[in-house]
Design a protein around this motif. Structure first.
Motif, PDB file in Angstrom:
ATOM      1  N   PRO A  74      13.047 -10.310  -6.614  1.00  0.00           N
ATOM      2  CA  PRO A  74      12.029  -9.866  -7.579  1.00  0.00           C
ATOM      3  C   PRO A  74      10.641 -10.411  -7.254  1.00  0.00           C
ATOM      4  O   PRO A  74      10.482 -11.562  -6.840  1.00  0.00           O
ATOM      5  CB  PRO A  74      12.528 -10.441  -8.915  1.00  0.00           C
ATOM      6  N   GLU A  75       9.626  -9.566  -7.441  1.00  0.00           N
ATOM      7  CA  GLU A  75       8.239  -9.977  -7.399  1.00  0.00           C
ATOM      8  C   GLU A  75       7.582  -9.502  -8.686  1.00  0.00           C
ATOM      9  O   GLU A  75       8.233  -8.919  -9.545  1.00  0.00           O
ATOM     10  CB  GLU A  75       7.541  -9.399  -6.160  1.00  0.00           C
ATOM     11  N   ARG A  76       6.319  -9.759  -8.857  1.00  0.00           N
ATOM     12  CA  ARG A  76       5.673  -9.415 -10.125  1.00  0.00           C
ATOM     13  C   ARG A  76       5.684  -7.915 -10.395  1.00  0.00           C
ATOM     14  O   ARG A  76       6.124  -7.460 -11.435  1.00  0.00           O
ATOM     15  CB  ARG A  76       4.234  -9.936 -10.138  1.00  0.00           C
ATOM     16  N   ARG A  77       5.194  -7.132  -9.461  1.00  0.00           N
ATOM     17  CA  ARG A  77       5.061  -5.690  -9.682  1.00  0.00           C
ATOM     18  C   ARG A  77       6.228  -4.893  -9.109  1.00  0.00           C
ATOM     19  O   ARG A  77       6.438  -3.748  -9.499  1.00  0.00           O
ATOM     20  CB  ARG A  77       3.747  -5.185  -9.070  1.00  0.00           C
ATOM     21  N   ASN A  78       6.937  -5.501  -8.190  1.00  0.00           N
ATOM     22  CA  ASN A  78       8.011  -4.780  -7.505  1.00  0.00           C
ATOM     23  C   ASN A  78       9.301  -5.596  -7.492  1.00  0.00           C
ATOM     24  O   ASN A  78       9.286  -6.817  -7.663  1.00  0.00           O
ATOM     25  CB  ASN A  78       7.623  -4.479  -6.055  1.00  0.00           C
ATOM     26  N   VAL A  79      10.389  -4.900  -7.304  1.00  0.00           N
ATOM     27  CA  VAL A  79      11.668  -5.541  -7.043  1.00  0.00           C
ATOM     28  C   VAL A  79      12.168  -5.003  -5.709  1.00  0.00           C
ATOM     29  O   VAL A  79      12.260  -3.781  -5.523  1.00  0.00           O
ATOM     30  CB  VAL A  79      12.709  -5.231  -8.132  1.00  0.00           C
ATOM     31  N   TYR A  80      12.446  -5.899  -4.779  1.00  0.00           N
ATOM     32  CA  TYR A  80      13.066  -5.472  -3.527  1.00  0.00           C
ATOM     33  C   TYR A  80      14.582  -5.581  -3.686  1.00  0.00           C
ATOM     34  O   TYR A  80      15.091  -6.535  -4.275  1.00  0.00           O
ATOM     35  CB  TYR A  80      12.593  -6.330  -2.359  1.00  0.00           C
ATOM     36  N   VAL A  81      15.291  -4.603  -3.172  1.00  0.00           N
ATOM     37  CA  VAL A  81      16.743  -4.576  -3.266  1.00  0.00           C
ATOM     38  C   VAL A  81      17.314  -4.564  -1.855  1.00  0.00           C
ATOM     39  O   VAL A  81      17.052  -3.642  -1.072  1.00  0.00           O
ATOM     40  CB  VAL A  81      17.235  -3.330  -4.032  1.00  0.00           C
ATOM     41  N   TYR A  82      18.068  -5.618  -1.515  1.00  0.00           N
ATOM     42  CA  TYR A  82      18.772  -5.662  -0.243  1.00  0.00           C
ATOM     43  C   TYR A  82      20.146  -5.036  -0.448  1.00  0.00           C
ATOM     44  O   TYR A  82      20.964  -5.547  -1.216  1.00  0.00           O
ATOM     45  CB  TYR A  82      18.941  -7.103   0.238  1.00  0.00           C
ATOM     46  N   VAL A  83      20.393  -3.940   0.237  1.00  0.00           N
ATOM     47  CA  VAL A  83      21.629  -3.181   0.056  1.00  0.00           C
ATOM     48  C   VAL A  83      22.602  -3.492   1.190  1.00  0.00           C
ATOM     49  O   VAL A  83      22.293  -3.262   2.363  1.00  0.00           O
ATOM     50  CB  VAL A  83      21.345  -1.668  -0.005  1.00  0.00           C
ATOM     51  N   SER A  84      23.766  -4.008   0.827  1.00  0.00           N
ATOM     52  CA  SER A  84      24.805  -4.316   1.812  1.00  0.00           C
ATOM     53  C   SER A  84      25.859  -3.221   1.817  1.00  0.00           C
ATOM     54  O   SER A  84      26.343  -2.798   0.766  1.00  0.00           O
ATOM     55  CB  SER A  84      25.472  -5.657   1.474  1.00  0.00           C
ATOM     56  N   SER A  85      26.199  -2.757   2.998  1.00  0.00           N
ATOM     57  CA  SER A  85      27.231  -1.720   3.159  1.00  0.00           C
ATOM     58  C   SER A  85      27.783  -1.837   4.571  1.00  0.00           C
ATOM     59  O   SER A  85      27.199  -2.496   5.430  1.00  0.00           O
ATOM     60  CB  SER A  85      26.644  -0.321   2.921  1.00  0.00           C
TER      61      SER A  85
END
Length: 495
Positions: A203-214
């Motif tokens: 998480p960041e202030r304006r954005n959320v980064y999502v690391y996707v594992s597959s």
């Protein structure tokens, strides 16, 4: 009928006492589900035991080596406060996330929100039908994230199973608005290569980064072809989640990773990651990636850099998950030997396989290295029909100590101390007996996490459990209060 108190003394153990146009979500009440999830989204759950296997289970129960069917036992320092059975969502219960006085519970059929303001009496706030294994779940602010790792006809919550060999099939990340916990709204979806088995928020202030594992690509899958040697990174604008999109697919294994068999018999080939834990306060992440364990730098969340990588081709079959200690000088990796449905907590498997691997994290900056110290596995042997292996865990935030609570499927919930990396020890436990004496049923605790003074467990078959740990060694953790907890986005408990 399931017992809610101590009913049997286990022998020789611890002094036991016992938003696109196609997005649709179905909000459920306590009544029957409005749609029927596809059976193809759930793992195989039951198989009959042979006559000799049934006799073995009965003998173990009668001798007191294992609890009776659905019988609960636990150590003196754990109290079982509540159990909330499954309701409208009948699928397999999965992961947990927390925010304020709410718990969010994943299920192969969707997700359920609990009010945990009174941990002794949790209440269902809402249930959302949205099939798609395994529905790994996280929350950040007003957003809820749900992983879909089964091939679907489209990205809606009314989709049906469809072969991954068809180009039109969909797998990936779903995003909900949970500003109204009683009425979650499905607002966005992002398709990812090979779907989303698990995911991790940065998480960041304006954005959320999502690391996707597959993982597990195939030449026959149009949207999941090999090599699949990295992770998908999604950028989610908090104010406009409908604009969520993949910003990169960093390659973590330029050499292809662990080749698996026949080079390394019994070890999974690395074709992606199973799970990632990030420690944003240290700009660090630990990846459990099938045949490899890695540490990487996430100072730039869009451009993670691998710092070190380890393998254990003797005792680890499938690197499943990772946890940092509070000082970030240790990492615990779990080995999901047998993939989850197998019974591996027994004398035949031994104490080093299907266990945790404890590593010290040495050095600084780009010179950090993982150094193996020891294994930890519960020593309470389970029956041949009880699936049991190391699974999801979290820290119990005790100052100056390294203590974890961990799910072991039908091995139950274990609290263990790894302050001395080389000499880990169990200090508390809770478990049920087998679901059946005549069949092998996939069940038990998928996730067991410590949050604001209590342990919460999501049992795949039996539902949502609340436990209270009463021990001088862990009482200090009650002073730590969090507004939000996604275990794979590990907080800095020392702040």
């Amino acid at each position: 009928m399931t017992s809610l108190h101590i009913t049997r003394v286990r022998r020789r153990r611890l002094g036991v006492a016992t938003a696109a146009a196609g997005l649709i979500a179905t909000l459920l009440t306590a009544g029957p589900a409005a749609a029927t999830p596809d059976p193809g989204d759930a793992p195989a759950k039951q198989k009959s035991l042979t006559t000799s296997e049934q006799a073995e289970v009965r003998a173990a129960i009668e001798s007191g080596e294992i609890p009776g069917v659905d019988e609960i036992v636990h150590s003196k320092n754990i109290e079982h406060l509540a159990n909330i059975p499954k309701d409208a969502l009948k699928g397999t219960n999965t992961d947990l996330a927390f925010q304020g006085t709410y718990a969010f519970a994943g299920n192969y059929d969707g997700f359920r929100i609990f009010d945990i303001s009174d941990p002794k009496a949790p209440k269902t706030v809402s249930q959302v039908l949205c099939p798609g294994s395994q529905n790994d779940i996280s929350v950040s602010g007003d957003l809820l994230f749900l992983s879909t790792d089964s091939s679907r006809s489209d990205n809606s919550c009314t989709s049906t199973s469809q072969p991954a060999t068809e180009k039109s099939s969909w797998e990936g990340m779903k995003i909900f608005d949970i500003s109204d916990k009683s009425n979650p709204r499905y607002v966005a979806a992002v398709e990812t290569a090979c779907g989303s088995h698990t995911h991790t928020l940065v998480p960041e202030r304006r954005n959320v980064y999502v690391y996707v594992s597959s993982y597990s690509p195939s030449d026959t899958f149009p949207d999941c072809k090999p090599p699949h040697d990295g992770i998908s990174i999604i950028k989610v604008p908090r104010g406009a989640p409908e604009k969520s999109a993949i910003v990169d697919f960093p390659v973590l294994f330029p050499d292809g990773g662990n080749p698996g068999a026949p080079t390394n018999p019994g070890v999974s080939q690395t074709t992606g990651c199973h799970d990632i834990t990030v420690l944003p306060s240290k700009d660090l992440a630990a990846g459990a990636c099938m045949g490899d364990g890695i540490i990487f730098d996430i100072e730039d969340p869009e451009k993670p850099r691998v710092l070190d990588r380890v393998q254990d081709n003797v005792n680890f079959a499938f690197w499943h998950s990772a946890t940092f200690n509070q000082k970030a000088d240790k990492v615990v990796f779990t080995d999901e030997l047998g993939g989850g449905p197998a019974a591996t907590c027994n004398e035949a498997t031994g104490p080093k396989r299907g266990a945790n691997g404890i590593y010290d994290l040495t050095g600084r900056g780009d010179q950090r290295k993982l150094v193996f110290k020891n294994y930890f596995k519960i020593d309470r042997h389970q029956a041949a029909n009880e699936n049991c292996v190391a699974h999801n865990s979290s820290l119990v935030p005790v100052k100056g100590k390294d203590i974890m609570v961990q799910a072991w499927y039908q091995g139950g919930v274990s609290v263990w101390d790894f302050t001395d990396s080389a000499r880990p020890k169990e200090i508390a436990f809770f478990e049920r007996g087998p679901v059946s004496a005549t069949s092998s049923v996939t069940a038990g605790s998928w996730s067991a996490y410590y949050y604001n003074g209590y342990i919460y467990s999501n049992d795949m078959a039996k539902g949502f459990d609340v436990l209270k740990l009463n021990d001088k060694r862990t009482d200090g953790a009650e002073k730590v209060r969090l507004r939000e907890l996604n275990v794979q986005t590990q907080p800095d408990y020392r702040r």
